[in-house]
Design an enzyme around this catalytic site. Structure first.
Site, PDB file in Angstrom:
ATOM      1  N   TYR A   1       0.827  -1.209   0.000  1.00 53.21           N
ATOM      2  CA  TYR A   1       0.000   0.000   0.000  1.00 53.21           C
ATOM      3  C   TYR A   1       0.866   1.266   0.000  1.00 53.21           C
ATOM      4  O   TYR A   1       0.619   2.210  -0.756  1.00 53.21           O
ATOM      5  CB  TYR A   1      -0.915  -0.023   1.219  1.00 53.21           C
ATOM      6  CG  TYR A   1      -1.943   1.076   1.267  1.00 53.21           C
ATOM      7  CD1 TYR A   1      -3.138   0.968   0.560  1.00 53.21           C
ATOM      8  CD2 TYR A   1      -1.743   2.211   2.059  1.00 53.21           C
ATOM      9  CE1 TYR A   1      -4.097   1.968   0.617  1.00 53.21           C
ATOM     10  CE2 TYR A   1      -2.695   3.212   2.126  1.00 53.21           C
ATOM     11  CZ  TYR A   1      -3.868   3.085   1.410  1.00 53.21           C
ATOM     12  OH  TYR A   1      -4.812   4.088   1.472  1.00 53.21           O
TER      13      TYR A   1
ATOM     14  N   LYS B   1       1.031   4.079  -2.966  1.00 55.18           N
ATOM     15  CA  LYS B   1       0.692   5.477  -2.728  1.00 55.18           C
ATOM     16  C   LYS B   1       1.882   6.407  -2.984  1.00 55.18           C
ATOM     17  O   LYS B   1       1.705   7.547  -3.439  1.00 55.18           O
ATOM     18  CB  LYS B   1       0.166   5.648  -1.301  1.00 55.18           C
ATOM     19  CG  LYS B   1      -1.183   4.985  -1.057  1.00 55.18           C
ATOM     20  CD  LYS B   1      -2.267   5.516  -1.985  1.00 55.18           C
ATOM     21  CE  LYS B   1      -3.638   4.969  -1.630  1.00 55.18           C
ATOM     22  NZ  LYS B   1      -4.722   5.493  -2.487  1.00 55.18           N
TER      23      LYS B   1
END
Length: 259
Positions: free
Chosen positions: A167, A171
């Site tokens: 994640y 990002k």
């Protein structure tokens, strides 16, 4: 004229006549963003994987408040699906002034134990999917010589987060992609910015264990989790004509935890 919606405070952002596409609009931050853009006067194309749920939820709420919205469904990790969805949105609205890339998933695990599928699924949806949407919608924006791209990043992409190698990497990639787009699209009056939420009150954070919430609260100077509407407030301004000199920036809406 800006619209009033129950549960939201008034805004001075005017998006009358603007057409927006918001991904991941069925719940949480995406729902709040779609409602806020509508309240500011925009017509909103809401995208999720489940059209019926979207129509019964976010789209119905917007229409009940006097706004205009349409539901679109598909898999944003699939480039052909993205092309179809954007084509449908453009056919319905004629233009796309605002793109908000909010859709994302989590498959948390510590890095040395993370299965390949968990890594690939998150990268495919949270980074590749954002790229597919930006690439396709930017072509529409280039033809109309105007656009606002707002990518929902995360403080995890700025400072990293335990158990979120996939994640956080995705990002961070979204942040870098945003800055590249800002440079490449500026000549066509298109801006690209990222809004990076911290810990926000959503279904995702509601499922966190109490001890994890306590640790998170300890590193947030404002000593509370944010609300989806606070992210939506930031997005609505970044997406507005008033933010015409803002591009390539990452706005952390995180209660101060990342500075």
């Amino acid at each position: 004229m800006a619209k009033e919606t129950i549960g939201f405070k008034p805004t001075n952002v005017d998006l009358t006549g603007q057409f927006a596409l918001v991904t991941g609009a069925s719940r949480g931050i995406g729902r709040a963003i779609a409602l806020q853009l509508s309240r500011c006067g925009a017509t909103v194309g809401c995208v999720s994987t489940n059209k019926e749920k979207l129509e019964a939820g976010t789209v119905a709420e917007i229409r009940a408040a006097g706004g205009t919205a349409e539901a679109f469904a598909g898999d944003l990790s699939n480039v052909e699906e993205v092309n179809r969805i954007v084509g449908e949105v453009e056919a319905a609205f004629g233009k796309i002034h605002i793109l908000v890339n909010n859709a994302g998933i989590t498959r948390d695990d510590i890095a040395f134990a993370m299965e390949d599928a968990k890594w690939h699924d998150v990268i495919q949806t949270n980074l590749n999917g954002v790229f597919y949407c930006c690439r396709t919608v930017s072509r529409v924006m280039m033809r109309q010589r105007y656009g606002r791209i707002v990518n929902i990043a995360s403080v995890s992409g700025i400072i990293g987060n335990f158990g979120q190698a996939n994640y956080s990497a995705a990002k961070a990639g979204v942040i870098a992609l945003t800055r590249v787009l800002a440079k490449e699209l500026s000549g066509r009056n298109i801006t690209a910015n990222a809004v990076a939420p911290g810990f926000i009150e959503t279904d995702m954070t509601a499922a966190l264990k109490p001890e994890i919430k306590e640790k998170a609260m300890a590193i947030i100077p404002l000593k509370r989790f944010g609300k989806p509407e606070e992210i939506a407030d930031a997005v609505s301004w970044v997406a507005s004509p008033g933010a015409s000199y803002l591009t390539g920036q990452v706005i952390a809406v995180d209660g101060g935890m990342s500075y």
